[in-house]
Design a protein around this motif. Structure first.
Motif, PDB file in Angstrom:
ATOM      1  N   CYS A  81     -58.912  13.521  -4.534  1.00 19.72           N
ATOM      2  CA  CYS A  81     -59.586  14.681  -5.114  1.00 19.72           C
ATOM      3  C   CYS A  81     -60.974  14.785  -4.498  1.00 19.72           C
ATOM      4  CB  CYS A  81     -59.697  14.528  -6.631  1.00 19.72           C
ATOM      5  SG  CYS A  81     -60.604  15.873  -7.416  1.00 19.72           S
ATOM      6  N   ILE A  83     -61.112  23.367  -9.278  1.00 20.74           N
ATOM      7  CA  ILE A  83     -61.035  23.588 -10.730  1.00 20.74           C
ATOM      8  C   ILE A  83     -62.452  23.643 -11.290  1.00 20.74           C
ATOM      9  CG2 ILE A  83     -60.836  21.098 -11.196  1.00 20.74           C
ATOM     10  CD1 ILE A  83     -59.117  21.870 -13.658  1.00 20.74           C
ATOM     11  N   ALA A  98     -51.217  19.822 -14.820  1.00 24.99           N
ATOM     12  CA  ALA A  98     -51.606  18.468 -15.233  1.00 24.99           C
ATOM     13  C   ALA A  98     -50.992  18.098 -16.578  1.00 24.99           C
ATOM     14  CB  ALA A  98     -53.137  18.359 -15.295  1.00 24.99           C
ATOM     15  N   HIS A 131     -57.249  19.267 -20.461  1.00 30.33           N
ATOM     16  CA  HIS A 131     -57.919  20.560 -20.344  1.00 30.33           C
ATOM     17  C   HIS A 131     -57.102  21.711 -20.906  1.00 30.33           C
ATOM     18  CE1 HIS A 131     -60.956  19.344 -16.974  1.00 30.33           C
ATOM     19  NE2 HIS A 131     -60.910  18.488 -17.978  1.00 30.33           N
ATOM     20  N   PRO A 144     -58.094   9.200 -18.548  1.00 30.13           N
ATOM     21  CA  PRO A 144     -57.917  10.419 -17.744  1.00 30.13           C
ATOM     22  C   PRO A 144     -58.182  11.662 -18.588  1.00 30.13           C
ATOM     23  CG  PRO A 144     -55.792   9.457 -18.296  1.00 30.13           C
ATOM     24  CD  PRO A 144     -56.828   8.467 -18.744  1.00 30.13           C
ATOM     25  N   THR A 145     -58.745  12.692 -17.974  1.00 33.32           N
ATOM     26  CA  THR A 145     -59.073  13.917 -18.714  1.00 33.32           C
ATOM     27  C   THR A 145     -58.363  15.153 -18.167  1.00 33.32           C
ATOM     28  OG1 THR A 145     -61.030  14.277 -17.319  1.00 33.32           O
ATOM     29  CG2 THR A 145     -61.341  13.063 -19.389  1.00 33.32           C
ATOM     30  N   ALA A 146     -57.772  15.062 -16.974  1.00 37.62           N
ATOM     31  CA  ALA A 146     -57.140  16.236 -16.371  1.00 37.62           C
ATOM     32  C   ALA A 146     -56.040  16.802 -17.259  1.00 37.62           C
ATOM     33  CB  ALA A 146     -56.572  15.878 -14.991  1.00 37.62           C
ATOM     34  N   ASN A 147     -55.296  15.920 -17.949  1.00 35.89           N
ATOM     35  CA  ASN A 147     -54.186  16.356 -18.792  1.00 35.89           C
ATOM     36  C   ASN A 147     -54.639  16.843 -20.164  1.00 35.89           C
ATOM     37  OD1 ASN A 147     -54.957  13.667 -19.286  1.00 35.89           O
ATOM     38  ND2 ASN A 147     -53.060  13.264 -20.381  1.00 35.89           N
ATOM     39  N   ILE A 181     -54.085  24.513 -12.258  1.00 32.26           N
ATOM     40  CA  ILE A 181     -54.200  23.053 -12.155  1.00 32.26           C
ATOM     41  C   ILE A 181     -54.106  22.420 -13.535  1.00 32.26           C
ATOM     42  CG2 ILE A 181     -55.609  21.158 -11.269  1.00 32.26           C
ATOM     43  CD1 ILE A 181     -57.013  23.211  -9.485  1.00 32.26           C
ATOM     44  N   ALA A 182     -54.802  23.002 -14.514  1.00 29.32           N
ATOM     45  CA  ALA A 182     -54.790  22.450 -15.867  1.00 29.32           C
ATOM     46  C   ALA A 182     -53.388  22.493 -16.468  1.00 29.32           C
ATOM     47  CB  ALA A 182     -55.772  23.213 -16.753  1.00 29.32           C
TER      48      ALA A 182
END
Length: 346
Positions: free
Chosen positions: A66, A90, A270, A222, A217-220, A266-267
């Motif tokens: 990333c 993003i 994820a 959002h 992790p925070t991507a999943n 993307i969100a």
């Protein structure tokens, strides 16, 4: 000097201070002093040299990574992105929340004015703080936390200010009897309105803290967290309270500027990759927003995933092994309580 300026965040003018130059001359009598403009040029040269090193190192890494600006354009030029780089960028989640909330708070300055000014007045003098503490003790209130003072540049301090003041509301009235110059004591109506505003802001604050986490992790997170915020704003647009209604209307305008109603591809991808939710959560959220467009939006997410998978499959023989998410286990389920009962016809 350039490295010292970078390491200690010094101003470029630091090289022109007489004291600094005297030290340099003492250490080396033949030293040549430089101006702030020369210092700036040297710092920028160091920055570009380091940037080239980083670019070369990243380019040599075989795995998917990333990256952020300004490297994105460089990687596009050398064709290093999957799907032509469509899924690279993003928006910063906390920045969007900040913009959205600040837009709403501008409309209700008068509703929280007395509380803000009261705290500012009390904290402006040590003697007033002592008096206020005495009021708290005389009333038998628990001193579980300090009063937060509002900051115009950080909306979360507005929430913290209101939340910290509620337990001491009786102390403010008592303090008014001891200090004749205290002219901004909040009324009962002020407190009632402030409680409504704080209740409305609480989910925004909690999600901002969640997005700021570094140990999970925070991507999943959002997609459905922004969905939660969106649903809250849409609901409060029809609030009977004029202040809450006005906040929600202004927030919706800003929200639409950034996310509209798809929360970025993307969100959504994820959260599909999170084994606890997969595509069912995306269907659930889109159906709640608008049943008529649910199928269309879900199809876009599916197409994006297939496209990304196809490129991975054709460009890499490396087996992709996932890992379980951790750090927010029970916390995330509260936002979608209906999800477990959901059976999507989509």
């Amino acid at each position: 000097m350039a490295k010292a300026i970078i390491r200690h965040n010094l101003p470029f003018s630091d090289v022109e201070y007489e004291g600094v130059r005297e030290v340099h001359s003492f250490l080396n009598s033949t030293v040549k002093t430089i101006s702030r403009n020369i210092a700036k040029v040297v710092v920028l040269r160091l920055y570009h040299d380091k940037m080239e090193i980083v670019k070369n190192e990243l380019q040599a890494i075989p795995n998917r990574i990333c990256v952020v600006d300004p490297l994105i354009e460089h990687f596009k030029m050398i064709d290093s992105f999957l799907c032509d780089g469509d899924f690279v960028h993003i928006r910063c989640a906390n920045h969007i929340l900040n913009v959205v909330v600040k837009a709403g708070l501008k409309t209700i300055e008068s509703a929280i004015f007395n509380i803000r000014e009261s705290i500012k007045y009390i904290k402006g003098s040590e003697s007033r703080i002592v008096k206020f503490v005495e009021c708290i003790k005389n009333l038998g209130l628990n001193m579980n936390g300090k009063l937060f003072q509002d900051m115009c540049t950080r909306w979360n301090f507005t929430y913290l200010m209101l939340d910290s003041a509620f337990p001491y509301r009786r102390a403010f009235s008592n303090f008014k009897l001891l200090d004749r110059d205290f002219k901004c004591c909040p009324s009962n109506d002020d407190w009632v309105e402030a409680e409504k505003i704080a209740k409305f802001l609480r989910p925004f604050y909690e999600i901002t803290i969640l997005f700021s986490g570094i140990h999970y992790p925070t991507a999943n997170l959002h997609f459905h967290k922004f969905w939660k915020i969106h649903m809250l704003i849409l609901e409060e647009k029809y609030s009977e309270d004029p202040n809450i209604k006005e906040i929600a209307i202004e927030m919706e305008k800003k929200f639409a500027n950034y996310w509209e109603d798809d929360y970025s591809p993307i969100a959504s991808m994820a959260v599909v990759l999170d084994p606890r939710y997969k595509l069912k959560l995306v269907k659930f959220c889109f159906k709640k927003l608008d049943p008529l467009t649910c199928n269309e939006k879900v199809s876009v997410v599916e197409d994006n995933l297939r496209r990304l998978f196809k490129e991975y499959k054709t460009t890499s023989d490396v087996e992709m092994v996932g890992s379980n998410s951790h750090g927010c286990d029970g916390e995330m389920l509260d936002d979608v309580e209906e999800f477990d009962m959901f059976e999507s016809p989509c």
